[in-house]
Scaffold this motif. Structure first.
Motif, PDB file in Angstrom:
ATOM      1  N   GLN A  45       0.889  -0.958  -0.138  1.00  0.00           N
ATOM      2  CA  GLN A  45      -0.387  -0.031   0.103  1.00  0.00           C
ATOM      3  C   GLN A  45       0.469   0.961   0.127  1.00  0.00           C
ATOM      4  O   GLN A  45       0.547   2.200   0.557  1.00  0.00           O
ATOM      5  N   TRP A  46       2.060   1.646  -0.316  1.00  0.00           N
ATOM      6  CA  TRP A  46       3.121   2.302  -0.563  1.00  0.00           C
ATOM      7  C   TRP A  46       2.325   2.914  -1.814  1.00  0.00           C
ATOM      8  O   TRP A  46       2.056   1.889  -3.045  1.00  0.00           O
ATOM      9  N   ASN A  47       2.737   4.405  -2.369  1.00  0.00           N
ATOM     10  CA  ASN A  47       2.252   5.040  -3.567  1.00  0.00           C
ATOM     11  C   ASN A  47       3.898   5.158  -4.463  1.00  0.00           C
ATOM     12  O   ASN A  47       5.147   4.800  -3.435  1.00  0.00           O
ATOM     13  N   ILE A  48       4.225   5.331  -5.629  1.00  0.00           N
ATOM     14  CA  ILE A  48       6.070   5.663  -6.404  1.00  0.00           C
ATOM     15  C   ILE A  48       5.644   6.432  -5.557  1.00  0.00           C
ATOM     16  O   ILE A  48       7.648   6.290  -5.809  1.00  0.00           O
ATOM     17  N   ASP A  49       5.513   7.186  -5.602  1.00  0.00           N
ATOM     18  CA  ASP A  49       6.513   9.131  -4.928  1.00  0.00           C
ATOM     19  C   ASP A  49       7.007   8.177  -3.785  1.00  0.00           C
ATOM     20  O   ASP A  49       8.291   8.238  -3.467  1.00  0.00           O
ATOM     21  N   SER A 174       4.202  16.341  -1.864  1.00  0.00           N
ATOM     22  CA  SER A 174       2.565  15.353  -1.124  1.00  0.00           C
ATOM     23  C   SER A 174       3.051  14.000  -0.536  1.00  0.00           C
ATOM     24  O   SER A 174       2.774  13.735   0.581  1.00  0.00           O
ATOM     25  N   ASN A 175       2.182  13.528  -1.170  1.00  0.00           N
ATOM     26  CA  ASN A 175       2.024  12.161  -1.974  1.00  0.00           C
ATOM     27  C   ASN A 175       3.504  11.132  -0.969  1.00  0.00           C
ATOM     28  O   ASN A 175       2.619  10.256  -0.184  1.00  0.00           O
ATOM     29  N   ALA A 179       0.809  13.175   2.766  1.00  0.00           N
ATOM     30  CA  ALA A 179       0.197  13.723   2.802  1.00  0.00           C
ATOM     31  C   ALA A 179      -0.956  14.093   1.769  1.00  0.00           C
ATOM     32  O   ALA A 179      -2.034  15.071   1.855  1.00  0.00           O
ATOM     33  N   GLY A 180      -0.966  12.802   1.612  1.00  0.00           N
ATOM     34  CA  GLY A 180      -2.869  13.103   0.287  1.00  0.00           C
ATOM     35  C   GLY A 180      -1.446  13.587  -1.040  1.00  0.00           C
ATOM     36  O   GLY A 180      -1.142  14.036  -1.219  1.00  0.00           O
TER      37      GLY A 180
END
Lengths: 219, 192
Positions: A45-49, A174-175, A179-180
């Motif tokens: 559940q982590w994002n690319i950033d 932010s991502n 922080a969204g």
């Protein structure tokens, strides 16, 4: 962060050395490290950033002496440990020693093609109007956040021209810190070679970067 | 590294976080299905079909999806047109951003410090190392892939290929010509 990953304009690395008939992977472990990284994004559940920051956030000497997939693997281990999905003990043992944490979903073989084909689009429904239009002169802000950013150092403080309004996209700064998505207008901004590199710049060359609105100010 | 990676894969498999069969499939996909032959088909189509070419430069993502290529690391693609006046070249100075659905995974040199450091500051010097010398008056536009936009260079169609089929033209399109560090093969190269 001002890390060793931000390489544009550095000297001393020597010639570019293409490898004839290069294979996709150079070792079996590279294949597994690559596939584990892709597959673990679902349960992790982590994002690319966040992934990019986990790769670049290390001492410069370490970053520059690791191979590409060594960096990927180190980042994967770091993200897994930060989220309590695996422990150092388990990595050392090479076996699961504790019950798994509940995860949202895992990547099944049946879903591989679908997940790859869908990808992770970053364009969002615009909520504002763009502050700049093509042809506008803009300056890339001077800023040095210790967290993830996609504004390369060589462009900071330099004046360029907005070549294109790309769209309204997820803001990595932010991502990456959880922080969204905080989507922002994204522009292609073109800088002349001389503006970036002074007398060593090629007057018949330019560099375009993709820059989110918070990176820019009118010039 | 082999042992470390295997150890972690074992832990993650035992915990039920990964299915090794899915890993095999991911690897197979990028070793055999997704690579620069996809991009070559896009370029060859743009060389023979003026309507397709117009769609590609207007909005590359749906135009490329017409040929079945889309998704991860190619969610938003922009096609860059090389002309006698302008040569485009793509880099990612911050990491390794590269249009996977059309070019596959990037080669080692693309991810390396020499290319990432110099492509923006000395593009002509880098091109010379690839054996590419452009006329001095040709403008070089370097695109640093700092967002999720992925750039695909559409090289100029080589001379002497009038009447060629799309399939044969695609054989002229090299990976490097779609990054902008190379030029397409000539009909003479193909005969070799």
């Amino acid at each position: 962060m001002n890390g060793a990953h931000d390489l544009g304009g550095m000297h001393g690395f020597g010639r570019v050395e293409p490898e004839p008939d290069e294979p996709v992977f150079h070792a079996d472990w590279e294949k597994r490290a690559f596939a584990l990284t892709l597959a673990m994004a679902l349960p992790g559940q982590w994002n690319i950033d966040m992934s990019r920051f986990a790769r670049e956030n290390r001492p410069p000497g370490e970053y520059l002496s690791m191979s590409y997939y060594q960096i990927w693997f180190a980042a994967l281990e770091r993200m897994l440990k930060e989220r309590g999905l695996v422990s150092d003990e388990e990595i050392a043992a090479g076996h699961s020693l504790y019950p798994p944490k509940p995860v949202a979903r895992i990547l099944s073989p049946a879903d591989v093609a679908k997940v790859l084909y869908r990808g992770g689009p970053t364009e969002r429904e615009p909520r504002t109007t763009p502050a700049f239009k093509p042809g506008d002169r803009v300056r890339a802000k001077v800023m040095n956040p210790p967290t993830h950013t996609r504004l390369p150092r060589y462009a900071r403080g330099r004046v360029g021209i907005v070549a294109r309004v790309i769209g309204f996209h997820v803001f990595p700064d932010s991502n990456a810190i959880g922080a969204g998505e905080d989507p922002q207008w994204l522009y292609a901004v073109r800088f002349d070679g001389r503006e970036l590199w002074g007398p060593q710049g090629d007057p018949r060359s330019s560099v375009s970067i993709d820059a989110w609105e918070p990176y820019l100010e009118p010039a | 590294m082999q042992l470390r990676v295997r150890a972690l894969e074992t832990v993650l498999t035992e915990k039920g976080y990964v299915d090794p069969a899915a890993l095999d499939l991911l690897i197979e996909t990028y070793e055999t299905k997704i690579g620069p032959r996809n991009g070559a088909r896009v370029v060859a189509r743009a060389w023979v079909d003026a309507d397709y070419r117009a769609r590609l430069f207007k909005d590359a993502t749906p135009a490329i999806a017409e040929l079945g290529y889309a998704g991860r690391q190619g969610e938003h693609i922009v096609a860059l047109e090389n002309t006698p006046e302008v040569h485009n070249m793509v880099v990612c100075t911050l990491c390794s951003c590269y249009p996977w659905p059309v070019l596959g995974l990037p080669p080692v040199w693309y991810k390396s410090a020499p290319y990432r450091s110099r492509a923006v500051a000395d593009p002509r010097g880098v091109l010379a190392e690839f054996g590419v010398t452009l006329p001095p008056e040709t403008e070089i536009r370097v695109w640093d892939s700092t967002s999720e936009i992925r750039y695909l260079v559409v090289p100029m169609r080589p001379a002497g290929t009038e009447g060629w089929s799309e399939e044969k033209l695609a054989e002229l399109v090299t990976r490097d010509s779609m990054i902008g560090t190379g030029l397409p093969k000539s009909p003479a190269d193909l005969a070799k």
